[in-house]
Write a protein that holds these residues in place. Structure first.
Motif, PDB file in Angstrom:
ATOM      1  N   UNK A   1       0.829  -1.215   0.000  1.00 31.49           N
ATOM      2  CA  UNK A   1       0.000   0.000   0.000  1.00 31.49           C
ATOM      3  C   UNK A   1       0.855   1.253   0.000  1.00 31.49           C
ATOM      4  N   UNK A   2       1.902   1.273   0.815  1.00 32.54           N
ATOM      5  CA  UNK A   2       2.740   2.464   0.897  1.00 32.54           C
ATOM      6  C   UNK A   2       3.575   2.659  -0.369  1.00 32.54           C
ATOM      7  N   UNK A   3       4.007   1.543  -0.967  1.00 34.09           N
ATOM      8  CA  UNK A   3       4.773   1.658  -2.208  1.00 34.09           C
ATOM      9  C   UNK A   3       3.914   2.285  -3.312  1.00 34.09           C
ATOM     10  N   UNK A   4       2.636   1.970  -3.308  1.00 36.74           N
ATOM     11  CA  UNK A   4       1.714   2.556  -4.275  1.00 36.74           C
ATOM     12  C   UNK A   4       1.633   4.070  -4.128  1.00 36.74           C
ATOM     13  N   UNK A   5       1.837   4.550  -2.889  1.00 40.26           N
ATOM     14  CA  UNK A   5       1.745   5.980  -2.609  1.00 40.26           C
ATOM     15  C   UNK A   5       3.101   6.687  -2.666  1.00 40.26           C
ATOM     16  N   UNK A   6       4.126   5.993  -3.147  1.00 35.59           N
ATOM     17  CA  UNK A   6       5.404   6.652  -3.380  1.00 35.59           C
ATOM     18  C   UNK A   6       6.528   6.281  -2.443  1.00 35.59           C
ATOM     19  N   UNK A   7       6.254   5.457  -1.421  1.00 40.91           N
ATOM     20  CA  UNK A   7       7.323   5.020  -0.527  1.00 40.91           C
ATOM     21  C   UNK A   7       8.272   4.073  -1.260  1.00 40.91           C
ATOM     22  N   UNK A   8       9.525   4.023  -0.831  1.00 36.24           N
ATOM     23  CA  UNK A   8      10.506   3.091  -1.374  1.00 36.24           C
ATOM     24  C   UNK A   8      10.726   1.976  -0.362  1.00 36.24           C
ATOM     25  N   UNK A   9      11.133   0.822  -0.840  1.00 37.31           N
ATOM     26  CA  UNK A   9      11.274  -0.352   0.024  1.00 37.31           C
ATOM     27  C   UNK A   9      12.701  -0.883  -0.057  1.00 37.31           C
ATOM     28  N   UNK A  10      13.311  -1.120   1.115  1.00 34.85           N
ATOM     29  CA  UNK A  10      14.628  -1.759   1.180  1.00 34.85           C
ATOM     30  C   UNK A  10      14.455  -3.201   1.645  1.00 34.85           C
ATOM     31  N   UNK A  11      15.321  -4.074   1.153  1.00 34.34           N
ATOM     32  CA  UNK A  11      15.165  -5.524   1.372  1.00 34.34           C
ATOM     33  C   UNK A  11      16.366  -6.085   2.114  1.00 34.34           C
ATOM     34  N   UNK A  12      16.183  -7.254   2.698  1.00 36.38           N
ATOM     35  CA  UNK A  12      17.268  -7.980   3.352  1.00 36.38           C
ATOM     36  C   UNK A  12      17.264  -9.424   2.858  1.00 36.38           C
ATOM     37  N   UNK A  13      18.452 -10.039   2.898  1.00 37.19           N
ATOM     38  CA  UNK A  13      18.568 -11.445   2.527  1.00 37.19           C
ATOM     39  C   UNK A  13      18.291 -12.344   3.726  1.00 37.19           C
ATOM     40  N   UNK A  14      17.592 -13.443   3.508  1.00 36.23           N
ATOM     41  CA  UNK A  14      17.312 -14.431   4.553  1.00 36.23           C
ATOM     42  C   UNK A  14      18.235 -15.635   4.398  1.00 36.23           C
ATOM     43  N   UNK A  15      18.486 -16.401   5.474  1.00 35.72           N
ATOM     44  CA  UNK A  15      19.366 -17.567   5.394  1.00 35.72           C
ATOM     45  C   UNK A  15      18.935 -18.597   4.361  1.00 35.72           C
ATOM     46  N   UNK A  16      17.625 -18.662   4.050  1.00 36.64           N
ATOM     47  CA  UNK A  16      17.151 -19.664   3.085  1.00 36.64           C
ATOM     48  C   UNK A  16      17.268 -19.190   1.639  1.00 36.64           C
ATOM     49  N   UNK A  17      17.882 -18.018   1.438  1.00 34.28           N
ATOM     50  CA  UNK A  17      18.083 -17.523   0.088  1.00 34.28           C
ATOM     51  C   UNK A  17      16.997 -16.585  -0.404  1.00 34.28           C
ATOM     52  N   UNK A  18      15.926 -16.439   0.345  1.00 39.33           N
ATOM     53  CA  UNK A  18      14.858 -15.525  -0.039  1.00 39.33           C
ATOM     54  C   UNK A  18      15.187 -14.112   0.458  1.00 39.33           C
ATOM     55  N   UNK A  19      14.379 -13.158   0.037  1.00 34.73           N
ATOM     56  CA  UNK A  19      14.535 -11.775   0.499  1.00 34.73           C
ATOM     57  C   UNK A  19      13.216 -11.300   1.094  1.00 34.73           C
ATOM     58  N   UNK A  20      13.306 -10.446   2.101  1.00 33.85           N
ATOM     59  CA  UNK A  20      12.120  -9.906   2.760  1.00 33.85           C
ATOM     60  C   UNK A  20      12.236  -8.396   2.855  1.00 33.85           C
ATOM     61  N   UNK A  21      11.097  -7.680   2.857  1.00 37.29           N
ATOM     62  CA  UNK A  21      11.167  -6.235   3.073  1.00 37.29           C
ATOM     63  C   UNK A  21      11.730  -5.940   4.459  1.00 37.29           C
ATOM     64  N   UNK A  22      12.703  -5.056   4.502  1.00 33.35           N
ATOM     65  CA  UNK A  22      13.419  -4.749   5.742  1.00 33.35           C
ATOM     66  C   UNK A  22      12.971  -3.423   6.338  1.00 33.35           C
ATOM     67  N   UNK A  23      12.773  -2.427   5.477  1.00 32.19           N
ATOM     68  CA  UNK A  23      12.304  -1.143   5.959  1.00 32.19           C
ATOM     69  C   UNK A  23      11.605  -0.388   4.849  1.00 32.19           C
ATOM     70  N   UNK A  24      10.714   0.530   5.262  1.00 34.64           N
ATOM     71  CA  UNK A  24      10.018   1.409   4.341  1.00 34.64           C
ATOM     72  C   UNK A  24      10.725   2.755   4.382  1.00 34.64           C
TER      73      UNK A  24
END
Length: 562
Positions: free
Chosen positions: A359-382
């Motif tokens: 929802x926030x990305x739709x309104x112009x926020x940017x998203x930073x990501x982090x790597x997880x031990x299983x190789x996936x990535x998750x949103x870390x901060x807005x």
């Protein structure tokens, strides 16, 4: 010194060299004996912190600290009695958090005399960037040159080492290759970026040099010391390398040193992690940090106002409990970083976190990501200003101000010491041009200003900046006059409709008690006050009888004394 020596034995398993121990003891005694500045004994309701860069405001041919000091005295001193200066040292990246020299003031900011001048008007909080140093620092250059005595200052690992279990706050590689003086390549531990080289605290010489940094900050007048990225300080391959026991012991050591040298100094840990891990840095209440950043508050307040529901915020707030006066929370909504999402994990299901992010990305926020031990990535901060996080692009300024003031009325009422980011008191919007220039998401909320431009904006009665500055300043000044908002005063969360959050703050003197009611929704909501009591709305001095329901406008709030 007994506590300090005991901690050194624990950290280094009884191997800390006697010569190093003697050097540390001598440095501690010398600094303590030369210190003249007295710290405030304890926090109270009058403590409100301003978070700012030392080069936040600029004018030609003037050190930015002098410009800031003048602006602070004219516009901010009546609201904020403590200023957190984000790193003001020479740096190479990350707006100061890649420090080249811990002991110098950046030339654009001025020098230590400018810090001292500001300190005449306010207490100060320094950043102790204790986990890493710039790749452009003399320390790292000595290491790359393979100079004698510098070999173990940093952590090199064979690239094939299995480090998959290490907790990552970024998507950048954990190990960065660097060429050594003999032509060989070493892969160096870099938790945050290739320009931020992690220090090797397993080397006693590193501990001594970083203790010297802490002592220097105490000598220069730091009333609060913020330990940046502290959870990553000790590395043990094969573990997750975060919150390790030796990391906690290092924090206890810094606290013990401050206790000896400058009693009253507040040690604050910055750990953008789930709540239970965050509060672990309070130790037993007497031996570790006095304050921890309340990282769960910013995303929970945002979530509550975004969805018009207090469900998650209410449940979390009810679980906080009350300390015994030896520790408290450092409460904030916005900072130089984004709005962290890790503190929501374990409180909200991942589907709700992802929905909020979308929802926030739709309104112009940017998203930073982090790597997880299983190789996936998750949103870390807005990455977004808190003003724009709370609102939609099409909202008018009246609506923006309502939601913004609701959020800050919540912040100022929670147990702990509140801190407000300079961009918030200035009513700032997303700086997309800054992101383009800097090339990283966090620049969206780190805009710097010509002093003439910001003073003109604050003087324009029609501008959002003017309206926010005056409304928030008045609210802060109302807050600091309420004994019920002492950080140690217990908080009770009352039953209410999920559109509402109702909390009570009950000090020893019951006539100072406050009932704080917040409507998180965009509709009018009523709530029945406890019967047989009379209340006074401290915002406008209106008298309210307890046998009648109160009505709150959309995003409205009340502070009632009674």
């Amino acid at each position: 010194m007994e506590i300090i020596n005991s901690l050194l034995d624990k950290i280094y398993d009884g191997t800390f060299p006697d010569a190093c121990r003697a050097r540390l003891a001598a440095a501690i005694c010398t600094t303590r004996d030369a210190l003249s500045h007295q710290r405030k004994a304890h926090w109270d309701e009058k403590d409100v912190v301003l978070i700012t860069y030392a080069d936040q405001f600029r004018e030609s041919e003037a050190p930015t600290l002098r410009t800031f000091s003048r602006f602070y005295q004219q516009h901010l001193q009546s609201s904020f009695n403590l200023v957190h200066l984000l790193p003001f040292f020479p740096y190479s990246s990350d707006d100061g958090f890649s420090v080249i020299d811990y002991h110098q003031v950046s030339a654009i900011c001025g020098d230590w005399s400018d810090v001292a001048e500001l300190h005449q008007h306010t207490r100060l909080m320094f950043d102790f960037v204790c986990n890493h140093i710039s790749a452009h620092s003399r320390w790292f250059k000595h290491y790359l040159a393979m100079d004698a005595g510098w070999d173990d200052f940093f952590i090199s690992m064979p690239p094939a080492t299995d480090l998959s279990g290490v907790t990552r706050p970024r998507t950048s590689p954990l190990l960065t290759p660097f060429e050594m003086a003999d032509g060989s390549t070493r892969f160096i531990w870099t938790t945050f970026s290739a320009d931020q080289i992690d220090l090797n605290f397993a080397n006693p010489e590193v501990l001594l040099r970083m203790a010297d940094v802490l002592l220097d900050y105490l000598a220069k007048g730091a009333d609060y010391v913020r330990l940046d990225a502290v959870g990553y300080m000790w590395k043990t391959p094969g573990t997750n390398c975060i919150h390790l026991e030796k990391t906690h012991q290092l924090v206890k050591l810094f606290r013990a040193i401050a206790n000896v040298v400058a009693p009253g100094t507040v040690i604050i840990t910055e750990t953008n992690v789930p709540h239970k891990d965050n509060i672990s840095y309070l130790g037993n209440g007497y031996d570790e940090a006095q304050m921890v950043y309340q990282f769960s508050l910013p995303p929970l307040v945002l979530h509550a106002i975004h969805y018009g529901s207090s469900r998650a915020l209410k449940q979390w707030a009810a679980s906080l409990g009350t300390g015994d006066g030896t520790t408290t929370f450092f409460n904030f909504l916005a900072s130089h970083d984004g709005i962290g999402l890790n503190p929501l994990r374990g409180i909200l299901p991942e589907t709700e976190i992802v929905s909020l992010v979308r929802d926030l990305a739709t309104e112009g926020a940017l998203i930073s990501w982090k790597n997880n031990p299983d190789g996936t990535a998750s949103p870390y901060e807005i990455n977004v200003t808190y003003m724009d996080a709370l609102n939609k692009k099409e909202d008018d300024d009246d609506t923006r101000l309502q939601r913004f003031m609701l959020a800050h009325a919540l912040l100022l009422a929670f147990p702990g010491v509140p801190a407000i980011y300079v961009q918030s008191i200035l009513g700032s919007r997303n700086d997309m041009e800054g992101v383009k220039v800097a090339g990283h998401n966090r620049a969206i909320n780190r805009e710097k200003y010509a002093i003439s431009a910001i003073e003109a904006a604050l003087g324009d009665r029609k501008s959002l900046r003017h309206r926010v500055y005056h409304a928030l300043s008045a609210l802060i000044q109302l807050r600091i006059r309420q004994p019920a908002f002492h950080p140690d005063t217990p908080m009770e969360v009352l039953e209410s409709d999920n559109a509402l959050l109702v909390i009570g703050r009950q000090p020893v003197k019951k006539h100072d008690a406050l009932l704080c009611i917040y409507n998180l929704s965009g509709r009018e909501v009523t709530w029945s006050l406890p019967e047989n009591r009379r209340y006074r709305n401290i915002n406008n001095d209106e008298r309210i009888e307890g046998d009648a329901p109160v009505s709150l406008a959309p995003w409205g709030w009340l502070w009632l004394k009674g």
